[in-house]
Motif scaffolding. Structure first.
Motif, PDB file in Angstrom:
ATOM      1  N   GLY A   1       0.804  -1.219   0.000  1.00 25.91           N
ATOM      2  CA  GLY A   1       0.000   0.000   0.000  1.00 25.91           C
ATOM      3  C   GLY A   1       0.836   1.268   0.000  1.00 25.91           C
ATOM      4  N   ALA A   2       1.909   1.267   0.794  1.00 33.47           N
ATOM      5  CA  ALA A   2       2.775   2.446   0.831  1.00 33.47           C
ATOM      6  C   ALA A   2       3.436   2.671  -0.525  1.00 33.47           C
ATOM      7  CB  ALA A   2       3.834   2.282   1.921  1.00 33.47           C
ATOM      8  N   ALA A   3       3.809   1.583  -1.202  1.00 30.99           N
ATOM      9  CA  ALA A   3       4.416   1.707  -2.528  1.00 30.99           C
ATOM     10  C   ALA A   3       3.427   2.290  -3.531  1.00 30.99           C
ATOM     11  CB  ALA A   3       4.916   0.348  -3.007  1.00 30.99           C
ATOM     12  N   MET A   4       2.154   1.954  -3.400  1.00 30.10           N
ATOM     13  CA  MET A   4       1.136   2.515  -4.289  1.00 30.10           C
ATOM     14  C   MET A   4       1.037   4.026  -4.097  1.00 30.10           C
ATOM     15  SD  MET A   4      -1.187   2.069  -6.646  1.00 30.10           S
ATOM     16  CE  MET A   4      -1.734   0.324  -6.673  1.00 30.10           C
ATOM     17  N   VAL A   5       1.020   4.475  -2.842  1.00 29.93           N
ATOM     18  CA  VAL A   5       0.954   5.908  -2.562  1.00 29.93           C
ATOM     19  C   VAL A   5       2.175   6.619  -3.143  1.00 29.93           C
ATOM     20  CG1 VAL A   5       0.921   7.661  -0.737  1.00 29.93           C
ATOM     21  CG2 VAL A   5      -0.459   5.583  -0.500  1.00 29.93           C
TER      22      VAL A   5
ATOM     23  N   PRO B   1       0.377  11.135   6.252  1.00 31.38           N
ATOM     24  CA  PRO B   1       1.010  10.121   7.118  1.00 31.38           C
ATOM     25  C   PRO B   1       2.528  10.234   7.081  1.00 31.38           C
ATOM     26  CG  PRO B   1       0.084   9.125   5.135  1.00 31.38           C
ATOM     27  CD  PRO B   1      -0.388  10.534   5.156  1.00 31.38           C
ATOM     28  N   ARG B   2       3.168   9.817   8.149  1.00 29.33           N
ATOM     29  CA  ARG B   2       4.610  10.008   8.313  1.00 29.33           C
ATOM     30  C   ARG B   2       5.433   9.243   7.289  1.00 29.33           C
ATOM     31  NH1 ARG B   2       6.146   9.262  14.542  1.00 29.33           N
ATOM     32  NH2 ARG B   2       8.176   9.778  13.631  1.00 29.33           N
ATOM     33  N   PHE B   3       4.932   8.091   6.825  1.00 30.80           N
ATOM     34  CA  PHE B   3       5.761   7.283   5.923  1.00 30.80           C
ATOM     35  C   PHE B   3       6.060   8.009   4.602  1.00 30.80           C
ATOM     36  CE2 PHE B   3       1.619   6.118   4.159  1.00 30.80           C
ATOM     37  CZ  PHE B   3       1.878   5.999   2.801  1.00 30.80           C
TER      38      PHE B   3
ATOM     39  N   GLY C   1       9.728   3.710   4.869  1.00 31.62           N
ATOM     40  CA  GLY C   1       9.407   2.571   5.714  1.00 31.62           C
ATOM     41  C   GLY C   1       8.002   2.045   5.492  1.00 31.62           C
ATOM     42  N   MET C   2       7.611   1.084   6.321  1.00 34.77           N
ATOM     43  CA  MET C   2       6.302   0.462   6.229  1.00 34.77           C
ATOM     44  C   MET C   2       5.233   1.405   6.776  1.00 34.77           C
ATOM     45  SD  MET C   2       6.865  -2.426   4.784  1.00 34.77           S
ATOM     46  CE  MET C   2       5.371  -3.363   5.122  1.00 34.77           C
ATOM     47  N   ALA C   3       3.989   1.039   6.518  1.00 34.49           N
ATOM     48  CA  ALA C   3       2.879   1.875   6.961  1.00 34.49           C
ATOM     49  C   ALA C   3       1.746   1.005   7.475  1.00 34.49           C
ATOM     50  CB  ALA C   3       2.390   2.747   5.806  1.00 34.49           C
ATOM     51  N   SER C   4       0.991   1.536   8.426  1.00 34.02           N
ATOM     52  CA  SER C   4      -0.191   0.839   8.937  1.00 34.02           C
ATOM     53  C   SER C   4      -1.328   1.005   7.939  1.00 34.02           C
ATOM     54  CB  SER C   4      -0.594   1.429  10.289  1.00 34.02           C
ATOM     55  OG  SER C   4      -1.062   2.766  10.116  1.00 34.02           O
ATOM     56  N   TRP C   5      -2.401   0.217   8.138  1.00 27.61           N
ATOM     57  CA  TRP C   5      -3.572   0.373   7.290  1.00 27.61           C
ATOM     58  C   TRP C   5      -4.109   1.795   7.353  1.00 27.61           C
ATOM     59  CZ3 TRP C   5      -5.190  -2.169   3.351  1.00 27.61           C
ATOM     60  CH2 TRP C   5      -5.006  -3.561   3.257  1.00 27.61           C
ATOM     61  N   HIS C   6      -4.148   2.356   8.552  1.00 26.28           N
ATOM     62  CA  HIS C   6      -4.644   3.726   8.721  1.00 26.28           C
ATOM     63  C   HIS C   6      -3.812   4.702   7.898  1.00 26.28           C
ATOM     64  CE1 HIS C   6      -6.415   7.228  10.715  1.00 26.28           C
ATOM     65  NE2 HIS C   6      -5.188   7.674  10.909  1.00 26.28           N
ATOM     66  N   ASP C   7      -2.493   4.553   7.975  1.00 25.03           N
ATOM     67  CA  ASP C   7      -1.595   5.443   7.225  1.00 25.03           C
ATOM     68  C   ASP C   7      -1.773   5.275   5.725  1.00 25.03           C
ATOM     69  OD1 ASP C   7      -0.577   6.470   9.550  1.00 25.03           O
ATOM     70  OD2 ASP C   7       1.205   5.186   9.561  1.00 25.03           O
ATOM     71  N   ILE C   8      -1.918   4.017   5.273  1.00 26.91           N
ATOM     72  CA  ILE C   8      -2.086   3.761   3.841  1.00 26.91           C
ATOM     73  C   ILE C   8      -3.351   4.424   3.319  1.00 26.91           C
ATOM     74  CG2 ILE C   8      -2.566   1.967   2.136  1.00 26.91           C
ATOM     75  CD1 ILE C   8      -0.730   0.118   3.841  1.00 26.91           C
ATOM     76  N   LEU C   9      -4.444   4.288   4.054  1.00 28.18           N
ATOM     77  CA  LEU C   9      -5.707   4.879   3.607  1.00 28.18           C
ATOM     78  C   LEU C   9      -5.649   6.396   3.637  1.00 28.18           C
ATOM     79  CD1 LEU C   9      -8.195   2.394   5.301  1.00 28.18           C
ATOM     80  CD2 LEU C   9      -7.730   2.629   2.865  1.00 28.18           C
ATOM     81  N   GLU C  10      -4.965   6.961   4.608  1.00 26.58           N
ATOM     82  CA  GLU C  10      -4.783   8.418   4.609  1.00 26.58           C
ATOM     83  C   GLU C  10      -3.938   8.853   3.422  1.00 26.58           C
ATOM     84  OE1 GLU C  10      -5.299  10.207   9.090  1.00 26.58           O
ATOM     85  OE2 GLU C  10      -3.252   9.907   8.329  1.00 26.58           O
TER      86      GLU C  10
ATOM     87  N   THR D   1      -3.295  11.433  -2.064  1.00 24.15           N
ATOM     88  CA  THR D   1      -2.941  11.402  -3.480  1.00 24.15           C
ATOM     89  C   THR D   1      -4.185  11.394  -4.361  1.00 24.15           C
ATOM     90  OG1 THR D   1      -2.735   8.988  -3.313  1.00 24.15           O
ATOM     91  CG2 THR D   1      -0.716  10.279  -3.147  1.00 24.15           C
ATOM     92  N   GLY D   2      -5.231  10.721  -3.896  1.00 25.60           N
ATOM     93  CA  GLY D   2      -6.461  10.661  -4.678  1.00 25.60           C
ATOM     94  C   GLY D   2      -7.055  12.031  -4.935  1.00 25.60           C
ATOM     95  N   HIS D   3      -6.991  12.909  -3.955  1.00 22.36           N
ATOM     96  CA  HIS D   3      -7.530  14.263  -4.124  1.00 22.36           C
ATOM     97  C   HIS D   3      -6.874  14.963  -5.307  1.00 22.36           C
ATOM     98  CE1 HIS D   3      -8.891  18.339  -3.101  1.00 22.36           C
ATOM     99  NE2 HIS D   3      -7.635  18.718  -3.306  1.00 22.36           N
ATOM    100  N   PHE D   4      -5.551  14.898  -5.381  1.00 19.90           N
ATOM    101  CA  PHE D   4      -4.833  15.624  -6.431  1.00 19.90           C
ATOM    102  C   PHE D   4      -4.871  14.892  -7.773  1.00 19.90           C
ATOM    103  CE2 PHE D   4      -3.097  17.201  -2.437  1.00 19.90           C
ATOM    104  CZ  PHE D   4      -3.271  18.569  -2.623  1.00 19.90           C
ATOM    105  N   LEU D   5      -4.888  13.575  -7.749  1.00 20.48           N
ATOM    106  CA  LEU D   5      -5.021  12.832  -9.003  1.00 20.48           C
ATOM    107  C   LEU D   5      -6.358  13.108  -9.670  1.00 20.48           C
ATOM    108  CD1 LEU D   5      -3.493   9.367  -8.035  1.00 20.48           C
ATOM    109  CD2 LEU D   5      -2.591  10.938  -9.754  1.00 20.48           C
TER     110      LEU D   5
END
Length: 244
Positions: free
Chosen positions: A131-135, A190-192, A197-206, A211-215
């Motif tokens: 998920g973090a890689a997708m962001v 989110p901090r990541f 580094g890795m990210a929690s589910w909460h961080d990934i969704l944030e 990114t979704g807003h600007f895309l």
């Protein structure tokens, strides 16, 4: 003109009785389109799936002419299409790349990042692993297209410490102290995104919300409704996997 290149299949549009126009991402020539004869036949249909990597030979008489393409599979990701979350991620990443980039311009960083993202999805089909890689991929694509976020320093103070949010209008970072009076009006960061580094589910969704807003504002326009729907499916499946 004739060239041979590696490519990642992004999209396929039927053309004629048996053929299709295939769009692929290449390392040296960026987004390329080519007509593949027999693309919808039994032999080529499993080759021309989004996310698959191929060796393609492109030939045309002039630069303005649609190239004729022949492809040979080098790596298949077809098994991932049986996994709903992984399939949605591949569908979205490929659709975004095919829709967002102009044809014929080299984007080597995007090619490498897309290749890495697809490999991460393949290695760990759960979005908690990629998920973090997708962001980060979405942030890179925004930057390469000229819509990059300015998140190194606070838009108000100029400091680089304790950055927690982004202005939805300017795309600039805001520190915790400056963001406090505008709670609910800024996009959480989110901090990541800054620290890696890795990210929690909460961080990934944030991160996906950021990114979704600007895309959706700057890259995926109203004429690309099906592409926006692909992202909505991915985010919905991420939320289900996260238990939200």
């Amino acid at each position: 003109m004739r060239t041979t290149t590696n490519g990642i299949i992004l999209a396929l549009r039927p053309h004629g009785e048996h053929g299709a126009i295939v769009r692929m991402m290449t390392p040296e020539m960026g987004l390329q389109a080519g007509y593949v004869r027999g693309a919808r036949g039994r032999n080529l249909r499993p080759v021309l799936l989004a996310g698959n990597q191929v060796v393609a030979e492109l030939s045309s008489r002039t630069e303005a002419q649609l190239a004729q393409a022949s492809v040979e599979l080098s790596h298949s990701r077809a098994p991932l299409l049986q996994e709903p979350l992984a399939a949605a991620a591949i569908d979205w990443a490929c659709a975004l790349t095919a829709t967002g980039l102009p044809e014929g311009q080299a984007y080597p960083r995007i090619f490498q990042a897309l290749e890495g993202l697809l490999a991460a999805i393949e290695a760990a089909p759960s979005a908690s692993g990629w998920g973090a890689a997708m962001v980060r991929y979405e942030l890179l694509l925004l930057a390469e297209l000229g819509f990059g976020l300015d998140i190194a320093r606070c838009a108000v103070t100029g400091d680089a410490d304790d950055l927690v949010a982004v202005s939805p209008r300017s795309g600039r970072a805001v520190s915790r102290a400056e963001a406090a009076p505008y709670a609910g009006k800024l996009l959480p960061m989110p901090r990541f995104i800054l620290e890696g580094g890795m990210a929690s589910w909460h961080d990934i969704l944030e991160g996906m919300a950021l990114t979704g807003h600007f895309l959706l504002r700057d890259v995926i326009t109203d004429r690309a409704v099906t592409v926006a729907e692909a992202r909505a499916r991915l985010v919905d499946r991420m939320k289900r996997a996260a238990g939200n």
